[in-house]
Design a protein around this motif. Structure first.
Motif, PDB file in Angstrom:
ATOM      1  N   SER A   2       0.849  -1.188   0.000  1.00 29.18           N
ATOM      2  CA  SER A   2       0.000   0.000   0.000  1.00 29.18           C
ATOM      3  C   SER A   2       0.889   1.244   0.000  1.00 29.18           C
ATOM      4  N   GLY A   3       0.261   2.407  -0.108  1.00 27.58           N
ATOM      5  CA  GLY A   3       1.013   3.651   0.026  1.00 27.58           C
ATOM      6  C   GLY A   3       1.660   4.155  -1.242  1.00 27.58           C
ATOM      7  N   SER A   4       1.182   3.716  -2.421  1.00 26.06           N
ATOM      8  CA  SER A   4       1.738   4.223  -3.674  1.00 26.06           C
ATOM      9  C   SER A   4       0.895   5.335  -4.271  1.00 26.06           C
ATOM     10  N   SER A   5      -0.107   5.811  -3.520  1.00 26.23           N
ATOM     11  CA  SER A   5      -0.997   6.870  -4.005  1.00 26.23           C
ATOM     12  C   SER A   5      -0.913   8.092  -3.101  1.00 26.23           C
ATOM     13  N   PHE A   6      -1.165   9.266  -3.685  1.00 25.63           N
ATOM     14  CA  PHE A   6      -1.132  10.510  -2.930  1.00 25.63           C
ATOM     15  C   PHE A   6      -2.184  11.455  -3.501  1.00 25.63           C
ATOM     16  N   GLY A   7      -2.886  12.158  -2.587  1.00 25.57           N
ATOM     17  CA  GLY A   7      -3.892  13.124  -3.008  1.00 25.57           C
ATOM     18  C   GLY A   7      -5.299  12.611  -2.778  1.00 25.57           C
ATOM     19  N   LYS A   8      -6.253  13.535  -2.682  1.00 28.24           N
ATOM     20  CA  LYS A   8      -7.658  13.166  -2.477  1.00 28.24           C
ATOM     21  C   LYS A   8      -8.489  13.331  -3.744  1.00 28.24           C
ATOM     22  N   ILE A   9      -8.413  14.485  -4.382  1.00 32.24           N
ATOM     23  CA  ILE A   9      -9.147  14.711  -5.627  1.00 32.24           C
ATOM     24  C   ILE A   9      -8.204  14.560  -6.817  1.00 32.24           C
ATOM     25  N   THR A  14       1.807   6.013  -8.471  1.00 34.64           N
ATOM     26  CA  THR A  14       2.972   5.626  -9.256  1.00 34.64           C
ATOM     27  C   THR A  14       3.123   4.113  -9.228  1.00 34.64           C
ATOM     28  N   TRP A  15       3.771   3.567 -10.259  1.00 39.51           N
ATOM     29  CA  TRP A  15       3.928   2.114 -10.357  1.00 39.51           C
ATOM     30  C   TRP A  15       5.227   1.789 -11.098  1.00 39.51           C
ATOM     31  N   GLY A  16       5.676   0.555 -10.970  1.00 34.07           N
ATOM     32  CA  GLY A  16       6.838   0.088 -11.709  1.00 34.07           C
ATOM     33  C   GLY A  16       8.095   0.001 -10.862  1.00 34.07           C
ATOM     34  N   GLU A  17       9.074  -0.755 -11.369  1.00 34.76           N
ATOM     35  CA  GLU A  17      10.354  -0.956 -10.687  1.00 34.76           C
ATOM     36  C   GLU A  17      11.499  -0.473 -11.570  1.00 34.76           C
TER      37      GLU A  17
END
Length: 365
Positions: A2-9, A14-17
């Motif tokens: 978890s924790g790869s997202s930021f912001g409400k609206i 982000t994704w990938g290695e």
């Protein structure tokens, strides 16, 4: 994970290695109708691209962005925007000697303990290459802010012990040197310093400063979602950042109230501040003055100098990190700090649109 997202609206994921097929970001909640093309995003990505000077990693990546969704006929559609950058110059064999060893200064040890598994090829999700998605999202957020008359500018304030005093700022020099410093003299000294560290197979850190102009009063919430609190979270989430300050920051602790307070004045019929020790925020909300943020960036962890560590078998060993690494990450972190600042402001601006009934009535009446 978890924790790869930021912001409400205005929400980014982000994704990938680092050594996978590619990296990218999905942006949800971006308003429709914003002019946007791949060139707008590429300009941001080019600022963090490797191999642009002798002070950056020699990894040869074009970092060309592809817009997969969310844009039609040159404008955002209001649907999720998916952006992809393909990895093209991985050398996973460079990381063979650390496959079962913990690199000092890296996330290897806690990552393995937390998940029971880790991608040792460049650090996987813990790699600095994850920031590509942040920068791509920052480019989109900046397009939104520009439509509202809000501009951001980030640059290197310090490399190691060499700091540019505000009185000596020459903003025309930012793009004229490898360090993005607003002073050719400081950049020259920084270059000599970093070169000496490179000869010793060592690295250094520095300070990135970001300013935002044109913010309306009242962006941010007064309790947990303060403007400065969310900016701190956003910028501190950048892997190499170890400290964030707004305005006078830590120096305010040694000041006094009569000097630290910013007196209000009336100018051209508007309330404004005589000084800006607060850095553009009061009570967690923007106060109409220039927003000033600084981020402390640590020395690059991957160095060829021999260091003491342990391996997964619990044996104490000596290690030397091979591969292509920046002797100083600060110049490439400049646009990352600017991007996370832009994403934070964009999200709070959209939240602020429904902060009072008058705004809602104007929209729907």
């Amino acid at each position: 994970m978890s924790g790869s997202s930021f912001g409400k609206i205005f929400r980014i994921t982000t994704w990938g290695e680092s050594h996978g097929p590619g990296v990218g970001v999905v942006i949800d909640g971006c308003p429709a109708g914003i002019p946007l093309c791949e060139e707008d995003i590429q300009r941001f990505l080019d600022r963090r691209r490797p191999g642009q000077s002798k002070y950056t990693t020699r990894r040869n990546e074009a970092d060309s962005v592809e817009i997969l969704s969310g844009v039609f006929e040159g404008k955002t559609t209001g649907t999720p925007i998916s952006l992809l950058v393909r990895n093209q110059d991985q050398r996973s064999k460079d990381y063979g000697n650390i496959a079962v060893s913990y690199r000092p200064g890296h996330a290897d040890y806690p990552f393995k303990e937390k998940y029971g598994f880790r991608d040792y090829r460049g650090g996987g999700r813990s790699s600095g290459r994850e920031t590509i998605g942040r920068v791509a999202a920052g480019a989109v957020a900046s397009r939104l802010l520009n439509e509202l008359g809000i501009t951001l500018c980030a640059y290197t304030k310090a490399i190691g012990p060499y700091t540019v005093d505000e009185a000596d700022y020459d903003m025309s020099q930012i793009t004229e040197n490898s360090f993005y410093m607003p002073s050719s003299t400081a950049a020259e000294k920084a270059g000599e310093y970093v070169s000496s560290l490179m000869a010793e197979t060592d690295s250094c850190g520095g300070i990135v400063e970001c300013v935002a102009d044109g913010l309306p009063v009242g962006i941010g919430e007064p309790v947990f979602d303060k403007l400065d609190a969310l900016l701190a979270q956003a910028v501190m989430s950048i892997g190499a950042v170890k400290g964030v300050e707004i305005g006078d920051g830590f120096s305010a602790a040694s000041s006094v109230g009569s000097r630290n307070n910013d007196p209000f004045r009336m100018r051209d019929g508007k309330v404004c501040k005589e000084t800006n020790h607060s850095g553009g925020t009061l009570g967690g909300m923007s106060d109409g003055a220039r927003l000033i943020l600084r981020a402390a960036v640590k020395p690059t962890s991957s160095i060829a100098k021999t260091q003491h560590t342990v391996n997964e078998s619990g044996e104490e060993i000596e290690i030397s990190i091979h591969g292509r690494h920046d002797p100083v990450i600060v110049p490439r972190a400049v646009v990352v700090v600017e991007s996370m600042t832009a994403v934070t402001i964009a999200d709070l601006l959209l939240q602020n649109a429904v902060s009072k009934l008058d705004n809602i009535k104007k929209l729907y009446s």
